[in-house]
Design an enzyme around this catalytic site. Sequence first.
Site: not given
Lengths: 575, 170
Positions: A442-443, A379, A381
Amino acid sequence: MATFVDRYPEEASVVKATLVVSFLSLGIGALFGLVQALHRTGYLRFLDSVDYYTILTGHGVLLALVFTIFFLMGLFTWAVVQSLERPLPDIRLSWAWVGLTTTGATFAAVAILAGLIPSIDMSADVLYTFYAPLMAHPLFYVGLAMFIVGTWLAGADWFLAYREWRAENPDERIPLQTFMVLTTMLMWYLATLGVAVSTVFFLIPWSFGWVETVNPLLTRTLFWFFGHPVVYFWLMPAYLMWYTVLPKLAGGRLFSDPLARVVFVLFLLLSTPVGIHHQYLDPGIAEGFKFIAMTNTMFLLLPSLLTAFTVVASMEHGARQRGGEGYVSWLGSLPWRDPAFTGMALAGVMFAAGGFSGMINAGMNINYLIHNTLWVPGHFHLTVGTAVALTMMAGSYWLVPQLTGKRLYSRPIGLLQVVVWFVGMVLMSNAMHRGGLAGIPRRTAEPQYQNFDFSMALGTVGEIRAGIAIGGTLLFVSVVLFLVNILLSAFEEPIENPVDDSLPEPLSGASGSPVVLDNLRLWTAIAVVLVILAYTLPLAGIVGDAGLLGDVPGVPVWVSANAEATLDLLTEVIA
Amino acid sequence: MEIHAYEKFWLAAALLLIVGFIATVSYGAVGAGVEMIADDGGTVDPQALDEHPKFSDPGVYESGPNEYDVYVVAQQFAFRPGTAEPIRVPADSTVTFHVTSADVIHGFEVVGTNGNTMAIPGQVATFTVEVGGPKEYGLLCNEYCGSAHHAMEGSMEVVPKDEFNATGGA
């Protein structure tokens, strides 16, 4: 009267200085992005996964804070000076904030990059969100605080310029670009209170060891008090260009000045009382407060939907001025060979897609499925990574010649650059969104786990990895093309009019709008009341739970030997 | 102030969309009963979890007919239970998770489902799910929690009722 640099040489130097810092961090941050894309997809791993988080922190801080905000500071300086048609009140103040923000950003960057060098006992691998109780080196927080104070001084500089102008023009409407800068800065002053309080009163004393504990939910909530409005701080320079520059590039004029003012006022009012929507899944905050944040968030869609209308209408007007006809075929009459125009138009298209995935994030109940998954970077990006970053790069093709008096080195390379960015981002963000739906987090350095697989509704995980790796590589290529093009432009000979820098009057001018729109005191007061309503009770509850200073000790990230020992132990336990 | 006709139409449509979104979420909460993570889990002393009646021995506790409480402690870089041994719950039951952290902020995600929460030291996150038939699920930490964050995973097994023994702890 030639271009900006001839009229305001000292201000042009200030803007150039901020853009140099901005583009330098864009280069480093993009390189880090490439390393990440290849590492987490498993295509190329030359770092320890432990060091991935240094690269990730650097990517986030350098791109989301340094690149975007230094560009903003340059653009806003240009916008204030050229729309008020007067130099800044005191150029020493301007250089003071350039110096302070640059020093602060450098401190933070040094603290982060030291994480790659084991012999230095320093690290700030706490990611862009720096959630306590993970503790970064004090230099990181000090640099951050200096950077924020620097942006406050920059805002003061622009308000002082406005005050001088107002003294000489007591009855005129605030010029549109200055209006945009001032409302954005008022929002910023309000929003940065959260992160400033968190950093100065809690994190700095704690990282130096003057206080021993922290309240993690409090510092996290104060972060998001700032962490969502900062999104609009990135976006507003893009909006400023979409409203005032893009219509001109399209060959026409802005559709409506009054609606543009309404949009910026709405952002001032609604940007801050929404931060809790990043904490839908946090314990310790009652459902009702989350619901209030969601309602505000949904209404925050309004200014962006209005912007979509105005930008498209202005482009259509431009196309018809250029001879375009029909319901859709006017699109063909737009200046698609102009990289500044095409870049901004493609950025707008991607922003629409990002807006839709943002609506999913904002929905309290469907947020469960995508919270902290790869969907989220997919989202943002599209929003900050394309709507903002691509508009800034494309806008530079039009702005930089005004600051240097030199023409752009190559328009075809510029055109290629913006198209490569668009294609790269389509591949990468599509893959990220789909991966997020499958639950890929993520991450993380290694999103392939030992004991389970992700089940895809459509396609395969391998295809998603390929999309991220190829997309990320194209994005890096695009940044290199951009930087080379700007760098080579510096070696051109100065010419009289390097770019057409005139900005036409809007179709519906400011005179038709209510004077109350320019009443900045009123809007600020309402914004403050909304923030108090949204935040007083949740903050009181959080402080009531564990106190201001909390009861959780710090976990310094630079003691990584410790972490690896724990990991070894863990591996033995499992085996 | 001049607002063009199409602009008015667009404004009305935008407001309708926004109100519609809020209505769907409201329906989800009230009508369909989608509960949010809230503050009803209470607080806990993160430095004294070993003195807590349940978090000192985290695991699956029977709390009523066909109802179970699962206490999970997240800490660098494991879930207790979940990592060293799976969380086992019986099929077709109502399971309430109580998740907290012993050190930093973690995430607790049951991969591919709505089971997802933050684990914040000092706070207890609770959420209740209706568990279906036997199946294995992956668990992962979805918030960066330190240098070995990517290794923090676990599993949850929904087992047939007759194979289930309430452990009372991990």
